[in-house]
Design an enzyme around this catalytic site. Structure first.
Site, short mmCIF file in Angstrom:
data_model
loop_
_atom_site.label_atom_id
_atom_site.label_comp_id
_atom_site.label_asym_id
_atom_site.label_seq_id
_atom_site.Cartn_x
_atom_site.Cartn_y
_atom_site.Cartn_z
N ASP A 130 96.05 149.63 89.93
CA ASP A 130 96.77 149.40 88.67
C ASP A 130 98.15 150.02 88.75
O ASP A 130 98.38 150.94 89.54
CB ASP A 130 96.06 150.09 87.50
CG ASP A 130 94.66 149.58 87.30
OD1 ASP A 130 94.37 148.47 87.73
OD2 ASP A 130 93.86 150.34 86.72
N1 URA Z 1 89.89 151.31 89.18
C1 URA Z 1 90.81 151.25 88.21
O1 URA Z 1 90.50 151.28 87.03
N2 URA Z 1 92.11 151.15 88.57
C2 URA Z 1 92.53 151.14 89.84
O2 URA Z 1 93.73 151.07 90.10
C3 URA Z 1 91.55 151.21 90.84
C4 URA Z 1 90.24 151.30 90.49
#
Ligand code: URA
Length: 234
Positions: A102
């Site tokens: 993310d």
């Molecule tokens: N899980 C998440 O919520 N975000 C990420 O970036 C990776 C795993």
């Protein structure tokens, strides 16, 4: 592969641009021998304007991703490609993130143009553990580990339960979580499902590979031993 195509595919320009580079004598071997279209040379020996070529096709890079960058080529905000040489955006095939982090997640991000390897790493069948550390808005209740490990946890709008995940408590509001798949916002949604909220999230490792001393915002190529370590859990 013909020299012109090989160089053009690395993002140095169109085939026409590369033919011009050759004509101008700017493509050489390490010892300065000028190359022409049709010559054969090892990737490692080819130089343009005295500089070695960018990484060959099939390379794997690791990036220490900072917060605020998305794993996309065309996002209105900052994108991880800004942290790599500009030319990488024009490669064919493109160097793509191996699963996404993310925008606000930091840590280990792999990128490759090797589609088969990419699928081998992200496929749940490959069983490659990914380890994250999370800072949480609220104290852990002590019940999370059992829920996450159950193999029956369902996230909203998902059709199948999550594979068992392992939670280690690092502090009142800090946890290390190992997951073996990569669903959309998986960790944020897992903690939300147990009434908590992830404030910061950092990926520590993928299989047996860690960031080591790679600084935030920096990237480097992986060697064959490091690539193999992805498939050997630490
Ligand atoms: N899980 C998440 O919520 N975000 C990420 O970036 C990776 C795993």
């Amino acid at each position: 592969m013909r020299l012109v195509r090989l160089i053009a595919n690395l993002g140095y320009g169109s085939q026409r641009d590369v033919k011009m580079l050759l004509k101008e004598g700017r493509v050489t071997l390490a010892d300065g021998t000028i190359l022409s279209d049709g010559d054969k040379a090892d990737h490692a020996d080819i130089h343009i304007d005295g500089e070695g070529l960018d990484p060959a096709q099939g390379s794997v890079l690791m990036l220490h991703k900072p917060a605020g960058y998305t794993c996309s080529t065309s996002d209105p905000g900052r994108v991880v490609y800004e942290l790599l040489p500009e030319r990488f955006e024009y490669r064919n095939p493109i160097i793509a993130p191996v699963g996404r982090l993310d925008r606000d997640t930091t840590g280990l991000l792999l990128l490759t143009d090797d589609g088969q390897l990419l699928h081998r790493i992200i496929s749940p069948k490959a069983d490659v553990p990914k380890v994250y550390e999370a800072e949480l808005a609220r104290p852990l209740t002590g019940e999370e580990a059992a829920v996450f490990a159950s193999g029956t946890m369902m996230l909203k709008s998902e059709k199948t339960p999550l594979l068992p995940a392992t939670l280690e408590v690092l502090g009142e509001r800090r946890a290390r979580l190992t997951i073996r798949e990569g669903r959309y916002h998986q960790i944020r949604r897992m903690f939300a499902a147990v009434g908590n909220h992830v404030e910061t999230l950092h990926r520590v490792s993928i299989g047996g590979l860690t960031l080591g001393d790679l600084e935030e915002g920096e990237w480097r190529l992986l060697d064959a031993t490091e690539i193999a370590s992805i498939f050997k859990a630490a």
